[in-house]
Write a protein that holds these residues in place. Structure first.
Motif, PDB file in Angstrom:
ATOM      1  N   TRP A  56       1.100   0.134   8.189  1.00 32.55           N
ATOM      2  CA  TRP A  56       0.491  -0.653   7.118  1.00 32.55           C
ATOM      3  C   TRP A  56       1.317  -0.478   5.850  1.00 32.55           C
ATOM      4  N   ALA A  57       2.021  -1.520   5.453  1.00 30.32           N
ATOM      5  CA  ALA A  57       2.936  -1.452   4.314  1.00 30.32           C
ATOM      6  C   ALA A  57       2.239  -1.015   3.025  1.00 30.32           C
ATOM      7  N   LYS A  58       1.029  -1.517   2.805  1.00 29.57           N
ATOM      8  CA  LYS A  58       0.332  -1.190   1.558  1.00 29.57           C
ATOM      9  C   LYS A  58       0.084   0.315   1.436  1.00 29.57           C
ATOM     10  N   GLY A  59      -0.147   0.987   2.548  1.00 22.42           N
ATOM     11  CA  GLY A  59      -0.322   2.437   2.504  1.00 22.42           C
ATOM     12  C   GLY A  59       0.921   3.133   1.982  1.00 22.42           C
ATOM     13  N   HIS A  60       2.086   2.657   2.417  1.00 23.94           N
ATOM     14  CA  HIS A  60       3.345   3.243   1.949  1.00 23.94           C
ATOM     15  C   HIS A  60       3.583   2.925   0.474  1.00 23.94           C
ATOM     16  N   VAL A  61       3.116   1.767   0.026  1.00 26.13           N
ATOM     17  CA  VAL A  61       3.220   1.436  -1.403  1.00 26.13           C
ATOM     18  C   VAL A  61       2.323   2.362  -2.222  1.00 26.13           C
ATOM     19  N   ARG A  62       1.122   2.639  -1.723  1.00 30.76           N
ATOM     20  CA  ARG A  62       0.236   3.579  -2.435  1.00 30.76           C
ATOM     21  C   ARG A  62       0.869   4.974  -2.498  1.00 30.76           C
ATOM     22  N   LEU A  63       1.483   5.394  -1.391  1.00 24.49           N
ATOM     23  CA  LEU A  63       2.155   6.693  -1.389  1.00 24.49           C
ATOM     24  C   LEU A  63       3.298   6.681  -2.407  1.00 24.49           C
ATOM     25  N   ALA A  64       4.041   5.591  -2.459  1.00 24.63           N
ATOM     26  CA  ALA A  64       5.134   5.475  -3.439  1.00 24.63           C
ATOM     27  C   ALA A  64       4.604   5.546  -4.868  1.00 24.63           C
ATOM     28  N   SER A  65       3.477   4.904  -5.120  1.00 21.83           N
ATOM     29  CA  SER A  65       2.875   4.958  -6.462  1.00 21.83           C
ATOM     30  C   SER A  65       2.493   6.392  -6.823  1.00 21.83           C
ATOM     31  N   THR A  66       1.992   7.111  -5.838  1.00 26.62           N
ATOM     32  CA  THR A  66       1.623   8.506  -6.062  1.00 26.62           C
ATOM     33  C   THR A  66       2.865   9.340  -6.353  1.00 26.62           C
ATOM     34  N   TYR A  67       3.903   9.152  -5.541  1.00 21.39           N
ATOM     35  CA  TYR A  67       5.154   9.879  -5.788  1.00 21.39           C
ATOM     36  C   TYR A  67       5.713   9.546  -7.174  1.00 21.39           C
ATOM     37  N   SER A  68       5.620   8.294  -7.577  1.00 20.13           N
ATOM     38  CA  SER A  68       6.109   7.902  -8.906  1.00 20.13           C
ATOM     39  C   SER A  68       5.345   8.645  -9.996  1.00 20.13           C
ATOM     40  N   ALA A  69       4.029   8.717  -9.852  1.00 22.84           N
ATOM     41  CA  ALA A  69       3.209   9.423 -10.842  1.00 22.84           C
ATOM     42  C   ALA A  69       3.584  10.900 -10.917  1.00 22.84           C
ATOM     43  N   LEU A  70       4.019  11.446  -9.786  1.00 25.58           N
ATOM     44  CA  LEU A  70       4.428  12.855  -9.730  1.00 25.58           C
ATOM     45  C   LEU A  70       5.909  13.036 -10.082  1.00 25.58           C
ATOM     46  N   ARG A  71       6.553  11.946 -10.474  1.00 31.50           N
ATOM     47  CA  ARG A  71       7.979  11.939 -10.842  1.00 31.50           C
ATOM     48  C   ARG A  71       8.877  12.355  -9.677  1.00 31.50           C
ATOM     49  N   ARG A  72       8.493  11.949  -8.492  1.00 30.73           N
ATOM     50  CA  ARG A  72       9.285  12.227  -7.279  1.00 30.73           C
ATOM     51  C   ARG A  72       9.934  10.909  -6.849  1.00 30.73           C
ATOM     52  N   SER A  73      10.960  10.508  -7.620  1.00 30.95           N
ATOM     53  CA  SER A  73      11.583   9.192  -7.457  1.00 30.95           C
ATOM     54  C   SER A  73      12.194   8.983  -6.079  1.00 30.95           C
ATOM     55  N   ASN A  74      12.865   9.976  -5.539  1.00 30.64           N
ATOM     56  CA  ASN A  74      13.486   9.806  -4.216  1.00 30.64           C
ATOM     57  C   ASN A  74      12.433   9.561  -3.151  1.00 30.64           C
ATOM     58  N   ASP A  75      11.352  10.320  -3.199  1.00 27.61           N
ATOM     59  CA  ASP A  75      10.262  10.121  -2.238  1.00 27.61           C
ATOM     60  C   ASP A  75       9.633   8.740  -2.417  1.00 27.61           C
ATOM     61  N   ALA A  76       9.477   8.321  -3.671  1.00 26.11           N
ATOM     62  CA  ALA A  76       8.908   6.997  -3.943  1.00 26.11           C
ATOM     63  C   ALA A  76       9.804   5.909  -3.358  1.00 26.11           C
ATOM     64  N   CYS A  77      11.104   6.021  -3.568  1.00 23.86           N
ATOM     65  CA  CYS A  77      12.043   5.027  -3.029  1.00 23.86           C
ATOM     66  C   CYS A  77      11.987   5.004  -1.503  1.00 23.86           C
ATOM     67  N   ASN A  78      11.913   6.168  -0.885  1.00 23.04           N
ATOM     68  CA  ASN A  78      11.823   6.220   0.575  1.00 23.04           C
ATOM     69  C   ASN A  78      10.557   5.530   1.083  1.00 23.04           C
ATOM     70  N   SER A  79       9.447   5.760   0.406  1.00 26.00           N
ATOM     71  CA  SER A  79       8.194   5.115   0.811  1.00 26.00           C
ATOM     72  C   SER A  79       8.262   3.607   0.619  1.00 26.00           C
ATOM     73  N   LEU A  80       8.883   3.181  -0.464  1.00 22.65           N
ATOM     74  CA  LEU A  80       9.022   1.737  -0.700  1.00 22.65           C
ATOM     75  C   LEU A  80       9.937   1.093   0.338  1.00 22.65           C
ATOM     76  N   GLN A  81      10.995   1.793   0.703  1.00 20.85           N
ATOM     77  CA  GLN A  81      11.882   1.266   1.739  1.00 20.85           C
ATOM     78  C   GLN A  81      11.145   1.150   3.067  1.00 20.85           C
ATOM     79  N   ARG A  82      10.307   2.123   3.375  1.00 22.06           N
ATOM     80  CA  ARG A  82       9.514   2.057   4.609  1.00 22.06           C
ATOM     81  C   ARG A  82       8.554   0.872   4.550  1.00 22.06           C
ATOM     82  N   ALA A  83       7.910   0.666   3.414  1.00 24.55           N
ATOM     83  CA  ALA A  83       7.010  -0.474   3.265  1.00 24.55           C
ATOM     84  C   ALA A  83       7.767  -1.780   3.508  1.00 24.55           C
ATOM     85  N   LEU A  84       8.981  -1.875   2.984  1.00 22.77           N
ATOM     86  CA  LEU A  84       9.762  -3.100   3.148  1.00 22.77           C
ATOM     87  C   LEU A  84      10.299  -3.263   4.566  1.00 22.77           C
TER      88      LEU A  84
END
Length: 136
Positions: A76-104
């Motif tokens: 479910w792509a939206k789940g990975h986007v939510r995880l990316a949003s969480t990583y962004s809030a935690l300033r974990r940019s690499n993890d956020a990018c990885n989650s966004l790439q998985r969503a895409l």
């Protein structure tokens, strides 16, 4: 939805938590093994609760729930986007990018994932350029 839209994030979070509790009571795992609709209902509740947690700056709660969400719904792509949003809030940019790439990978046209990833990459490029200039 209405509580969230009216910026009553704490009340919305409580409502989603109660809905998830009710859902769990009414849907044992044996009942949902072949019921994708039930799983999606739960995923939507979790996703909305994560959005509340992020607005309330309850980042560790958001991380725990979004990690669980993508574990339970890996396609479910939206789940990975939510995880990316969480990583962004935690300033974990690499993890956020990885989650966004998985969503895409799952949904190449997902508009939020595309926008978020483009913004992340743009920010990273600017930070890299600024670091290069200040280190000279």
């Amino acid at each position: 939805g209405e509580l969230f839209r009216s910026h009553q994030y704490s009340d919305a979070a409580m409502a989603y938590e109660m809905s998830l509790d009710e859902w769990s009571k009414n849907n044992s795992t044996s009942n949902i093994t072949n019921n994708n609709t039930g799983s999606l209902d739960r995923a939507l509740l979790q996703s909305n609760l994560i959005a509340c947690y992020l607005k309330l700056q309850r980042y560790e709660d958001a991380l725990a729930l979004s990690t669980r969400l993508v574990t339970e719904n890996p396609r479910w792509a939206k789940g990975h986007v939510r995880l990316a949003s969480t990583y962004s809030a935690l300033r974990r940019s690499n993890d956020a990018c990885n989650s966004l790439q998985r969503a895409l990978q799952l949904d190449p046209t997902h508009p939020t994932a595309r926008t978020m990833l483009a913004n992340k990459l743009r920010r990273t490029r600017h930070q890299t350029a600024a670091t290069a200039l200040t280190s000279k």
